[in-house]
Each structure stands twice: as C-alpha cells, then as structure tokens.
Design an enzyme around this catalytic site. Structure first.
Site, short mmCIF file in Angstrom:
data_model
loop_
_atom_site.label_atom_id
_atom_site.label_comp_id
_atom_site.label_asym_id
_atom_site.label_seq_id
_atom_site.Cartn_x
_atom_site.Cartn_y
_atom_site.Cartn_z
N CYS A 15 0.79 -1.28 -0.03
CA CYS A 15 -0.12 0.07 0.01
C CYS A 15 0.95 1.14 -0.04
CB CYS A 15 -1.06 -0.03 1.33
SG CYS A 15 0.14 0.08 2.83
N CYS A 99 2.91 5.63 8.75
CA CYS A 99 1.68 5.83 7.95
C CYS A 99 0.89 7.02 8.34
CB CYS A 99 0.91 4.56 7.75
SG CYS A 99 -0.30 4.68 6.60
N GLU A 129 0.77 -0.81 16.36
CA GLU A 129 -0.12 0.42 16.14
C GLU A 129 -0.97 0.81 17.11
OE1 GLU A 129 -3.88 1.64 13.06
OE2 GLU A 129 -2.51 0.11 12.36
N SER A 226 1.34 -9.69 10.65
CA SER A 226 0.86 -8.76 9.80
C SER A 226 -0.68 -8.99 10.10
CB SER A 226 1.32 -8.94 8.47
OG SER A 226 0.32 -8.17 7.78
N ASN A 228 -3.26 -7.14 8.88
CA ASN A 228 -4.03 -7.19 7.63
C ASN A 228 -3.89 -8.33 6.98
OD1 ASN A 228 -2.28 -6.55 4.94
ND2 ASN A 228 -1.48 -5.60 6.50
N SER A 270 2.01 -5.60 3.35
CA SER A 270 3.43 -5.58 3.67
C SER A 270 4.30 -6.53 2.79
CB SER A 270 3.72 -5.89 5.07
OG SER A 270 3.11 -5.00 5.69
#
EC number: 1.17.7.4
Length: 311
Positions: A15, A99, A129, A226, A228, A270
C-alpha cells in the site's frame, strides 16, 4: 500436468504507507550511509526486512539500542510520543515513517481527549499500532476492546463522554459489528467522520471476498504478525473457502493442491509483488497454470516523504 486456474486478487500487496516507509529507509541509507537504525520492523515482512538489512539497515526493538550519532527511522505502525521525545533529548536524527493514515488516528485521539472524552479503542492488544496510539494520550484516557464480549463488559458511569477509534488494519465486518454494539450500548458515543480502517485494508478484504467463492483454496502471502494479512485469511475462511497464510513460495506443500482446481492468491499490504510472482511460478512447477486477475478497486494513493529527505 493437470490444469490449475490461478485467480489473483487486485488490489494486493504494498500500500502507499508501506511504499513510503520502505523508501524512507532506502533514501536515509543513500543520504546518511550505513548503518541506519530502524526501531521495530519497518513493516511486517521478513523478505522486506532482510532486503533492507542487506543494504545496511539495523533493526532494533527499542531506542536505547540505537547508539548516539546515527540516524533512526520509526516504523510505519507509529510510536508513542515518548519515543521521538527521547530521540530529541538524545540529539538523534530521526525520520518518522508512520503511515499518514495512522497519524490521522493519533490526531483524532488527541482531539477527543482535549474535548474531555474517554476513548474506546477497537484493536488488537500488543500490536505496535495500538501501542503507538495509546502512547499519544495520557494513561487511562483509552480503553481497548477487541471483541463483542469486551463491549459487553464495559462499565462506564452514566454521563461519561465517550468516543471510539479503531486500528487501521482490522476486519471491516468485525469492526462494524463492534461499532454497532458500542452505539447500541452508548447512543451518545462519538465516532470519526470517516472510518479509521484504511483504504488498503478495506480494498484487499473486498478483493478476497470477490474471488473466494470461485476458489477451492486461497493463499495469502504475508506474515503471522501482520494484522491485515491475518484478516485476509479470516475473510476467505468466512466465505467458505479454506485459506492458508504463507511467507513465500517455499511454504507451499504440493498436497495442498490435491482436488483443487482453482487457487486464489492475494498478498497483505506489507508483501512485495515479487513474492506473488514467486508463488505463481512455484504452482507452475506442479500444474499447468492459467492465470487470471480480478480487479476489485483501483488504488492511486501516494504519500509524501519527510522533508528531511526531499529538501
């Protein structure tokens, strides 16, 4: 060889936030020379991290492992406020690769606390995060919920001013259910104007939903840490199609293809495209591959680099 249809999801892989984070490390190496230190994995992908290590990046978990006088990069997941404050106190040159969509959540958290609201944060305990977002506000200003069961145990006093925010890499469906439960229990709770789950996470989940019903197996390229990528596995499973999370082509076992006519492939935000091609080539060693791409959305997002690298 027997035929195999390979249905490749799009969008997939990198992304804009990941592209930006990797470029920050690469440009820092060009500008400052090796070593450039990086606090935490820049993104959650071993292939990417190892590639940057080979160029001179040194990855550490905490700032106290960074020697004086060398540049340090903060990962795309974001860091608590105390980390850049510590870097400044030590006189370290630092580059923030957080990000921008995560930074947006950080600013929202600050504004809600300034408005006197307690924040219910939807996310996964221990994820970088989440740690970074909690570190933007005073201790006790946020409460983490991970599930509908967590919502049921909340016990805020009547009249408590509340807001909710979310991690950017969650399941779209699970988060919608949790938000609905929060709104039902606390009708006056305040939410963001636009959802915090990032465009890339939403698009990749939508793409998997689109291809999974046509597949006998879905392979998700990504790392176990990860968020996502793990969510993409869950999306396929919930669509009724078995899915496996793999790091790269060497993880695939040939017996997985027994009785399989169509394989779906996607990659977490990623994971680089080179790993997608590697997986398709691997499948081609065992079966006669017919490759098709299903495009669920177009992505044109680009994020600016820090000024230190562009001036």
């Amino acid at each position: 060889m027997p035929p195999l249809t390979v249905l490749v999801a799009a969008p997939r892989g990198f992304c804009a936030g990941v592209d930006r984070a990797i470029e920050i490390v690469e440009r820092a190496l060009e500008r400052y020379g090796a070593p450039v230190y990086v606090r935490h994995e820049i993104v959650h992908n071993r292939f990417v991290v190892d590639g940057l290590k080979a160029k001179g990046a040194v990855f550490v978990e905490e700032l106290d492992k960074v020697p004086d006088g060398v540049p340090v990069v903060f990962s795309a997941h974001g860091v608590p406020k105390a980390v850049p404050a510590n870097a400044e106190a030590r006189g370290l040159d630092y580059l923030d690769a957080t990000c921008p969509l995560v930074s947006k959540v950080h600013r929202q958290a600050e504004r809600q606390v300034e408005a006197g609201r307690h924040i219910v944060f939807i996310g996964h305990r221990g994820h970088p995060e989440v740690i970074g977002t909690f570190g933007q506000v005073p201790d006790g200003a946020m409460t983490l919920v991970e599930s509908l069961d967590d919502v049921a145990t909340l016990a805020f006093a009547t009249g408590t001013k509340l807001a909710f925010l979310t991690q950017t890499t969650l399941s779209v469906d699970d988060t919608a259910a949790i938000v609905a439960a929060l709104r039902q229990r606390y009708p006056d709770i305040v939410g963001p104007k636009a959802e915090d789950i990032c465009y890339a996470t939403s698009n990749r989940q939508a793409a998997v939903k689109a291809i999974a019903p046509e597949c006998d197996l879905v392979l998700v390229i990504g790392a176990p840490n990860s968020s996502n990528s793990v969510r993409l596995v869950e999306v396929a499973d919930r669509s009724g199609t078995p899915a496996r999370l793999i790091g790269r082509a060497s993880d695939i076992q040939p017996e997985w293809l027994d009785g399989v006519g169509t394989v779906g492939i996607t990659a977490g935000a990623s994971a680089p495209e080179v790993l997608v091609r590697e997986v398709i080539d691997r499948l081609g060693e065992w079966r006669s591959v017919e490759e098709r791409t299903h495009i669920a959305a177009e992505e044109r997002m680009i994020f600016k680099l820090p000024r230190q690298l562009t001036e």
